[in-house]
Scaffold this motif. Structure first.
Motif, PDB file in Angstrom:
ATOM      1  N   ASP A   1      12.562  25.710  24.018  1.00 13.29           N
ATOM      2  CA  ASP A   1      11.574  24.678  23.856  1.00 13.29           C
ATOM      3  C   ASP A   1      11.418  24.810  22.369  1.00 13.29           C
ATOM      4  OD1 ASP A   1       9.604  22.917  23.232  1.00 13.29           O
ATOM      5  OD2 ASP A   1       8.433  23.316  24.719  1.00 13.29           O
ATOM      6  N   PRO A   2      11.646  24.182  21.471  1.00  8.67           N
ATOM      7  CA  PRO A   2      11.377  24.390  19.982  1.00  8.67           C
ATOM      8  C   PRO A   2       9.960  24.210  19.481  1.00  8.67           C
ATOM      9  CG  PRO A   2      12.876  22.589  20.197  1.00  8.67           C
ATOM     10  CD  PRO A   2      12.389  22.922  21.443  1.00  8.67           C
TER      11      PRO A   2
ATOM     12  N   VAL B   1      17.582  22.890  15.542  1.00  6.10           N
ATOM     13  CA  VAL B   1      16.454  22.497  16.463  1.00  6.10           C
ATOM     14  C   VAL B   1      17.023  22.161  17.596  1.00  6.10           C
ATOM     15  CG1 VAL B   1      14.355  21.186  16.918  1.00  6.10           C
ATOM     16  CG2 VAL B   1      14.684  22.189  14.892  1.00  6.10           C
ATOM     17  N   ASP B   2      18.300  21.281  17.299  1.00  9.98           N
ATOM     18  CA  ASP B   2      19.007  20.576  18.597  1.00  9.98           C
ATOM     19  C   ASP B   2      19.758  21.820  19.155  1.00  9.98           C
ATOM     20  OD1 ASP B   2      18.570  18.078  18.346  1.00  9.98           O
ATOM     21  OD2 ASP B   2      20.138  17.544  17.228  1.00  9.98           O
ATOM     22  N   THR B   3      20.138  23.048  18.593  1.00 11.97           N
ATOM     23  CA  THR B   3      20.905  24.004  19.057  1.00 11.97           C
ATOM     24  C   THR B   3      19.871  24.598  20.058  1.00 11.97           C
ATOM     25  OG1 THR B   3      22.219  24.252  16.942  1.00 11.97           O
ATOM     26  CG2 THR B   3      21.876  26.399  18.707  1.00 11.97           C
ATOM     27  N   LEU B   4      18.615  24.943  19.772  1.00 15.83           N
ATOM     28  CA  LEU B   4      17.637  25.554  20.454  1.00 15.83           C
ATOM     29  C   LEU B   4      17.474  24.883  21.837  1.00 15.83           C
ATOM     30  CD1 LEU B   4      14.737  26.381  17.975  1.00 15.83           C
ATOM     31  CD2 LEU B   4      16.327  28.016  19.164  1.00 15.83           C
ATOM     32  N   ARG B   5      17.456  23.499  21.584  1.00 13.67           N
ATOM     33  CA  ARG B   5      17.302  22.914  22.715  1.00 13.67           C
ATOM     34  C   ARG B   5      18.472  22.761  23.780  1.00 13.67           C
ATOM     35  NH1 ARG B   5      16.005  16.787  20.881  1.00 13.67           N
ATOM     36  NH2 ARG B   5      15.639  16.529  23.058  1.00 13.67           N
ATOM     37  N   VAL B   6      19.558  22.707  23.117  1.00 19.31           N
ATOM     38  CA  VAL B   6      20.725  23.117  24.149  1.00 19.31           C
ATOM     39  C   VAL B   6      20.675  24.322  24.884  1.00 19.31           C
ATOM     40  CG1 VAL B   6      23.372  23.295  23.955  1.00 19.31           C
ATOM     41  CG2 VAL B   6      22.306  21.448  22.523  1.00 19.31           C
ATOM     42  N   PHE B   7      20.344  25.430  24.096  1.00 18.36           N
ATOM     43  CA  PHE B   7      20.181  26.688  24.933  1.00 18.36           C
ATOM     44  C   PHE B   7      19.044  26.869  25.741  1.00 18.36           C
ATOM     45  CE2 PHE B   7      22.313  29.023  21.032  1.00 18.36           C
ATOM     46  CZ  PHE B   7      23.599  28.688  21.306  1.00 18.36           C
TER      47      PHE B   7
END
Lengths: 253, 261
Positions: B135-136, B126-132
């Motif tokens: 929006d999770p 989920v953090d990876t999605l935010r870094v990319f």
């Protein structure tokens, strides 16, 4: 430039960062060392705005990111490429889909172009053959390589952030990952490596930060690190005396 | 000390409720605002809909048969066995069908949502999605809400039909009633009020189950134990919310549709 200005952060009653102030240039090669739970990973998360500090400011290129919302942080996050511990690959996607994730999300490249780009990046990190495998089918070392590949495909970052990139890997795989990290930084891009392995830190970094209970109690270069009299750091460095490959001859000393 | 514990608990509850409403609001906005994650939504619909088909059919069949058995046994003592079809029909369409299928959905799909999102949180995905910059909430929660909104009503209709068939089997083969009379009784209860009531409930249940389970999954902390806790909470809270909402909706619908109690 990354600047921490009296940053504090706590998980409940556990004070992970305490009044931390430091500056790191985008071109620097920094290793953040310390024991488990001493706040190493938290530093990376604060830099990316994944967690907001309880007090203090975090400035990226002079801009305070602590006041930004998720939308505003997106622009900041694009300056970095983050590889989480264990790789954090998306379980439901193949290696190719993982690496292509950002390309599909943010570009209008055709499938052929995405395929070509993914192959190029995967061959750069030496796992092209694993393109159609699922993350669960990869070994620990391949996992990290794919995670590195995915971070390369994302954006054109100013700096790489690595969270325990070699933890859980055998010495040969750990060594290969270190070489890869150095290769990726050949064009002058810096990185911050969070690790508790002094051997790897010495291979990778020029500047070393030692964290203990959320406080930086050492900030210096290789010579200072190796000659320090601090008993906690000495205990960390004693790892080098146990016959691992110490500095590694091929690595910059 | 006890007072302090209660204060912390209350504050935590209020913060959690606030976070829950924010998540629901943001995820619901994602239904009408770009970016749309069509592929993720279809995958979720396949998992929730096609994946739950067999278990819904199985459970609904036996619920319909048991209900028909109970009702015909009771009515035969009064000499009113001919009302079996009507009572089974009303019970299934208005009440049991939506609730049973929603509970099955919470148990199968809801627990899956909570554990999947929980493991994504713990594995930094989920953090990876935010870094990319993704929006999770939009990527992970909205598709699951849309899937529940579409699939739960469909599953409920299928479950109702199978329950009525199960009831028919018992009414004809065990209670020895006329099959034609059973179906004509069912047709009588298939009026707007009953059908509307039976279709509205799964929409509301689906929305609530998806939101609760996504919230619980995304709030996971503390490794395997934390994941067990959030998965259990997701299912338990969903079931509690289903039965309470069912009562509230039933009361409101009876009032709105002009039934006198």
């Amino acid at each position: 430039m990354i600047e921490f200005d009296h940053v504090s952060f706590a998980y409940g009653a556990n004070h992970v960062l305490q009044d931390l102030s430091l500056s790191i240039g985008f071109g620097e090669r920094v290793a953040v060392l310390g024991g488990s739970g001493d706040g190493k990973t938290t530093i990376l998360k604060v830099i990316l705005g994944l967690i907001k500090p309880d007090a203090g400011r975090v400035l990226i290129d002079g801009e305070d990111i602590t006041t930004r919302d998720e939308e505003g942080l997106r622009e900041i996050r694009m300056k970095f490429s983050m590889v989480f511990q264990e790789g954090a690959l998306f379980d439901s996607l193949t290696v190719k889909e993982n690496v292509a994730f950002c390309l599909r999300e943010y570009t209008h490249l055709s499938e052929e172009d995405i395929d070509r780009k993914v192959r190029d990046i995967l061959s750069m990190v030496g796992v092209e053959a694993a393109m159609h495998l699922m993350p669960e089918e990869l070994s620990g070392g391949m996992h990290r390589r794919v995670a590195l590949a995915r971070s390369l495909a994302a954006f054109d970052p100013k700096m790489f952030l690595y969270d325990e990139p070699t933890t859980g890997l055998d010495p040969i795989n750990a060594d290969n990952i270190c070489r890869l990290i150095l290769d990726l930084a050949h064009n002058g891009k810096g990185y911050i490596v969070v690790t508790h392995k002094v051997v790897d830190a010495l291979k990778l970094a020029e500047r070393f930060l030692f964290l203990k209970s959320g406080v930086i109690f050492f900030d210096g270069g290789r010579e200072e690190l190796m000659t320090t009299a601090d008993p906690d750091i000495r205990r960390f460095i004693s790892e080098l005396n146990y016959g691992t490959d110490t500095h590694g001859e091929d690595f910059p000393s | 000390m006890r007072g302090r514990v209660h204060t912390i608990g209350l504050r935590e509850l209020i913060f959690n409720l606030q976070d829950f409403y924010l998540l629901s609001y943001r995820a619901s906005l994602g239904i009408i605002r770009r970016p749309f994650y069509i592929k993720d939504t279809i995958e979720q619909m396949d998992y929730a809909g096609a994946g739950s088909f067999f278990i819904v059919v199985l459970i609904s069949l036996f619920v319909g048969m048991a209900l028909s058995l109970q009702i015909s046994a009771e009515l035969s003592t009064l000499g009113l066995k001919m009302y079996t079809g009507k009572i089974v029909g009303i019970s299934i369409i208005r009440e049991l069908g939506p609730v049973v299928v929603a509970v099955v959905y919470a148990g199968r799909v809801g627990s899956g949502i909570a554990s999947e999102l929980g493991s994504m949180v713990l594995g930094h995905q989920v953090d990876t999605l935010r870094v990319f910059g993704v929006d999770p909430t939009r990527k992970l929660v909205t598709p699951r809400i849309v899937s529940a909104l579409l699939m739960l009503p469909v599953l409920t209709i299928i479950g109702d039909a199978v329950s009525l068939l199960g009831g028919y089997y018992i009414a004809v083969n065990v209670a020895h009633q006329s099959g034609t009379f059973y179906w004509s009784s069912i047709r009588e209860v298939l009026d707007f009020e009953n059908v509307f009531s039976g279709i509205l409930k799964p929409f509301v249940f689906g929305y609530l189950i998806a939101n609760i389970c996504c919230f619980m999954g995304l709030s996971t902390q503390g490794g395997a134990v934390g994941m067990r806790r959030s998965t259990t909470r997701a299912v338990v809270y969903s079931m509690i919310v289903i039965v309470i909402t069912d009562f509230v909706l039933t009361r409101a619908l009876l009032y709105i549709l002009g039934f006198s109690v």
